[in-house]
Design an enzyme around this catalytic site. Structure first.
Site, PDB file in Angstrom:
ATOM      1  N   TYR A  72      80.044   8.326  73.096  1.00 50.97           N
ATOM      2  CA  TYR A  72      79.574   7.848  71.781  1.00 50.97           C
ATOM      3  C   TYR A  72      78.064   7.667  71.781  1.00 50.97           C
ATOM      4  CZ  TYR A  72      79.796   5.341  67.339  1.00 50.97           C
ATOM      5  OH  TYR A  72      79.646   4.970  66.025  1.00 50.97           O
ATOM      6  N   PHE A 124      65.434  24.835  47.593  1.00 51.35           N
ATOM      7  CA  PHE A 124      66.840  25.236  47.648  1.00 51.35           C
ATOM      8  C   PHE A 124      67.685  24.260  46.808  1.00 51.35           C
ATOM      9  CE2 PHE A 124      71.077  25.323  49.657  1.00 51.35           C
ATOM     10  CZ  PHE A 124      71.385  26.626  49.349  1.00 51.35           C
ATOM     11  N   ASP A 125      68.833  24.740  46.302  1.00 46.28           N
ATOM     12  CA  ASP A 125      69.682  23.938  45.381  1.00 46.28           C
ATOM     13  C   ASP A 125      69.981  22.532  45.893  1.00 46.28           C
ATOM     14  OD1 ASP A 125      70.044  26.635  45.016  1.00 46.28           O
ATOM     15  OD2 ASP A 125      72.213  26.558  45.261  1.00 46.28           O
ATOM     16  N   ASP A 215      61.675  22.483  55.199  1.00 42.18           N
ATOM     17  CA  ASP A 215      63.105  22.772  55.095  1.00 42.18           C
ATOM     18  C   ASP A 215      63.284  24.026  55.957  1.00 42.18           C
ATOM     19  OD1 ASP A 215      65.617  23.650  54.429  1.00 42.18           O
ATOM     20  OD2 ASP A 215      65.306  23.650  52.268  1.00 42.18           O
ATOM     21  N   ALA A 217      65.817  25.886  57.601  1.00 38.55           N
ATOM     22  CA  ALA A 217      67.037  26.658  57.870  1.00 38.55           C
ATOM     23  C   ALA A 217      66.755  28.019  58.541  1.00 38.55           C
ATOM     24  CB  ALA A 217      67.811  26.864  56.574  1.00 38.55           C
ATOM     25  N   LYS A 258      72.175  28.362  60.174  1.00 40.20           N
ATOM     26  CA  LYS A 258      71.493  29.644  59.995  1.00 40.20           C
ATOM     27  C   LYS A 258      70.843  30.040  61.331  1.00 40.20           C
ATOM     28  CE  LYS A 258      71.821  28.119  55.562  1.00 40.20           C
ATOM     29  NZ  LYS A 258      72.356  26.791  55.218  1.00 40.20           N
ATOM     30  N   HIS A 450      79.321  26.796  39.681  1.00 38.35           N
ATOM     31  CA  HIS A 450      79.553  28.135  40.238  1.00 38.35           C
ATOM     32  C   HIS A 450      80.649  28.161  41.308  1.00 38.35           C
ATOM     33  CE1 HIS A 450      76.600  26.284  42.849  1.00 38.35           C
ATOM     34  NE2 HIS A 450      76.891  27.136  43.787  1.00 38.35           N
TER      35      HIS A 450
HETATM   36  N1  F0G Z   1      67.969  24.633  52.823  1.00 34.34           N
HETATM   37  C1  F0G Z   1      68.091  25.959  52.668  1.00 34.34           C
HETATM   38  C2  F0G Z   1      66.869  26.802  52.555  1.00 34.34           C
HETATM   39  C3  F0G Z   1      69.366  26.534  52.625  1.00 34.34           C
HETATM   40  O1  F0G Z   1      69.486  27.862  52.468  1.00 34.34           O
HETATM   41  C4  F0G Z   1      70.509  25.707  52.762  1.00 34.34           C
HETATM   42  C5  F0G Z   1      71.859  26.271  52.707  1.00 34.34           C
HETATM   43  C6  F0G Z   1      70.311  24.324  52.924  1.00 34.34           C
HETATM   44  C7  F0G Z   1      69.029  23.825  52.953  1.00 34.34           C
HETATM   45  C8  F0G Z   1      71.469  23.384  53.048  1.00 34.34           C
HETATM   46  O2  F0G Z   1      72.059  23.478  54.288  1.00 34.34           O
HETATM   47  O3  F0G Z   1      74.377  24.316  53.824  1.00 34.34           O
HETATM   48  O4  F0G Z   1      73.766  23.243  56.012  1.00 34.34           O
HETATM   49  O5  F0G Z   1      73.947  21.877  53.977  1.00 34.34           O
HETATM   50  N2  F0G Z   1      72.117  27.443  52.328  1.00 34.34           N
HETATM   51  C9  F0G Z   1      73.404  28.113  52.312  1.00 34.34           C
HETATM   52  C10 F0G Z   1      73.255  29.481  51.707  1.00 34.34           C
HETATM   53  C11 F0G Z   1      74.510  27.319  51.734  1.00 34.34           C
HETATM   54  O6  F0G Z   1      74.301  30.136  51.482  1.00 34.34           O
HETATM   55  O7  F0G Z   1      72.137  29.934  51.483  1.00 34.34           O
HETATM   56  P1  F0G Z   1      73.628  23.219  54.537  1.00 34.34           P
END
Ligand code: F0G
Length: 458
Positions: A72, A124-125, A215, A217, A258, A450
């Site tokens: 843990y 990103f969304d 950010d 990824a 990623k 979506h």
């Molecule tokens: N930032 C970027 C640039 C991303 O592309 C994603 C996720 C996230 C943050 C969030 O990360 O999914 O681990 O919570 N992108 C995926 C995509 C979902 O299909 O592009 P996560």
């Protein structure tokens, strides 16, 4: 004869995938209400829905899974991850989280307040979602070139420094907790940010007394583009480039699904001890204790190994050349796309592809469903469905570009699969003039529609 380029790995384990008939796909697509998220994965032959969590782990990653420390607190797996993050990014402190948006949730709980402004490059969304959920505003400062589908620019993910300065001029500094830089910029087509731009954005942030958060990824793919495209970096290793990139940031959020080539995981890296300590409270509440934060020891082991492999030049060259291979194939069939090609995906320009369909009929979604019907290839819509409705007027938001993203999982498909995908897309392109009507919504959720939307053919 000059020897051709070939992949930097061989295959040790395989998973069977099955082709289906057009009649079967017609039935399945109707049952899924023309939403590809509703399809069972076995109904898909080649899955390009996302490159997130869909990569193939290496033999070394799997072997590290077996020696994960599941304690843990104070697990060796945690300490290995801490060392890896220090080596690669130079950060002394980090918090593990279960994925990227969880890292955003923890860090933004600390930093973002109601009424704040967060400038960045096409957030990103989920990043935007976590900002807007806290009643703050995300301001897009991406360079104008990014919005021209085929205009060449080596770093279309760059921030426009004038737009950024404008944000500082028109808002008080207390309202701007940080600038977020997305590497590579997924929302603008997987486009990289140059080292010079990272340096300039950092200088602006320090001049005004705020922070920069990356950010991260697809940070390694970004570093590959810096090595290939930016003067002065040709002789540096990817790891050296990554180390320099992160000297221009104060913290990072990471979706390890990623470029760390794991199926689940994430983290936050910190340069500032106090920020780490304050964020730890939220990590313990939302994710788990600071030495595991939503991940098991074995997952942290695979992640550390994946970070080291994901920053090897040979791996990145294989990866990005595969995306290019698919792009060039599609180009030879004259298919309209965003250019230059992204690091992780090819983005089809749906408005140019299907010009007869009005924007009210979900052009990009229609194209994605046609590609599925043609060859069992699953892509994702990045258009009006994703853009959702305006939260106040409830009107559809129609984005400038209607895109279909073909995202390539890492180390999963071969170039024969690329040939197949390109042929499927080209076949749809050939009969594009017969595709004149789009889709109509039957049912949709109030936000993030979506994922669950149900549609029918017009
Ligand atoms: N930032 C970027 C640039 C991303 O592309 C994603 C996720 C996230 C943050 C969030 O990360 O999914 O681990 O919570 N992108 C995926 C995509 C979902 O299909 O592009 P996560």
């Amino acid at each position: 004869m000059e020897l051709p380029f070939a992949e930097s790995y061989k295959i040790k384990m395989v998973e069977t995938i099955k082709r289906s008939t057009r009649e079967e796909r017609e039935k399945w697509l109707k049952e899924a209400y023309f939403n590809l998220f509703n399809l069972r994965s076995e109904y898909v032959y080649i899955d390009l829905l996302t490159d997130s969590g869909t990569g193939a782990m290496s033999d070394k990653q799997w072997s590290k899974m077996m020696v994960g420390d599941e304690s843990y607190a104070g697990a060796s797996s945690y300490l290995i991850m801490k060392d890896t993050i220090k080596t690669l990014f130079g950060f002394n402190d980090f918090l593990p989280t279960h994925q990227g948006r969880a890292a955003e949730n923890v860090l933004f709980s600390l930093l973002v307040k109601e009424g704040d402004i967060v400038p960045g490059n096409s957030h990103f969304d989920t990043t935007k979602g976590h900002i807007e959920f806290r009643k703050a505003k995300a301001i897009d400062c991406t360079i104008d070139e990014a919005f021209h589908p085929t205009q060449y620019h080596p770093f279309k993910g760059n921030l426009d420094l004038n737009k950024l300065e404008e944000v500082f001029k028109s808002n008080s500094i207390e309202k701007i907790p940080f600038i977020v830089v997305t590497l590579t910029c997924n929302s603008s087509g997987g486009q990289p940010v140059s080292m010079q731009n990272l340096k300039d954005v950092h200088a602006i942030s320090k001049k005004h007394g705020t922070k920069v958060i990356f950010d991260s990824a697809r940070f390694a793919e970004n570093a590959y583009f810096i090595k290939i495209r930016e003067n002065g970096y040709q002789d540096k290793t990817i790891k050296e480039i990554v180390k320099e990139m992160y000297t221009y940031s104060d913290a990072m959020t990471m979706s390890s699904k990623k470029d760390a080539i794991v199926n689940m995981g994430g983290f936050i890296g910190f340069s500032d001890r106090q920020m780490y300590e304050e964020a730890s409270v939220y990590n313990i509440m939302f994710e788990g204790f600071v030495t595991y934060g939503g991940m098991s020891g074995r997952d942290m082991n695979a992640l550390s190994q994946g970070l080291m492999e994901g920053t090897e030049f040979d791996y990145l060259e294989t990866r990005i050349k595969q995306v290019e291979y698919l792009g060039e194939k599609l180009k030879s069939y004259n298919v309209p796309m965003l250019e230059p090609f992204g690091g992780h995906a090819i983005f089809l320009d749906a408005k140019k592809f299907l010009p007869a369909i009005p924007k009210e009929e979900y052009i990009a979604q229609k194209l994605a469903t046609e590609i599925y019907l043609e060859g069992g290839v699953r892509a994702v819509e990045i258009g009006t469905l994703l853009a959702d409705r305006d939260p106040v007027t409830r009107e559809n938001r129609y984005p400038e570009l209607e895109l279909v993203r073909l995202a390539l999982p890492r180390r999963v498909y071969t170039n024969s699969h690329m040939d197949y995908i390109a042929a499927a897309v080209a076949n749809v392109y050939e009969r594009r003039n017969e595709i004149t009507r789009g889709l109509k919504i039957l049912r949709e959720a109030p936000i993030m529609r979506h994922f669950t939307v149900e549609l029918e053919r017009l």
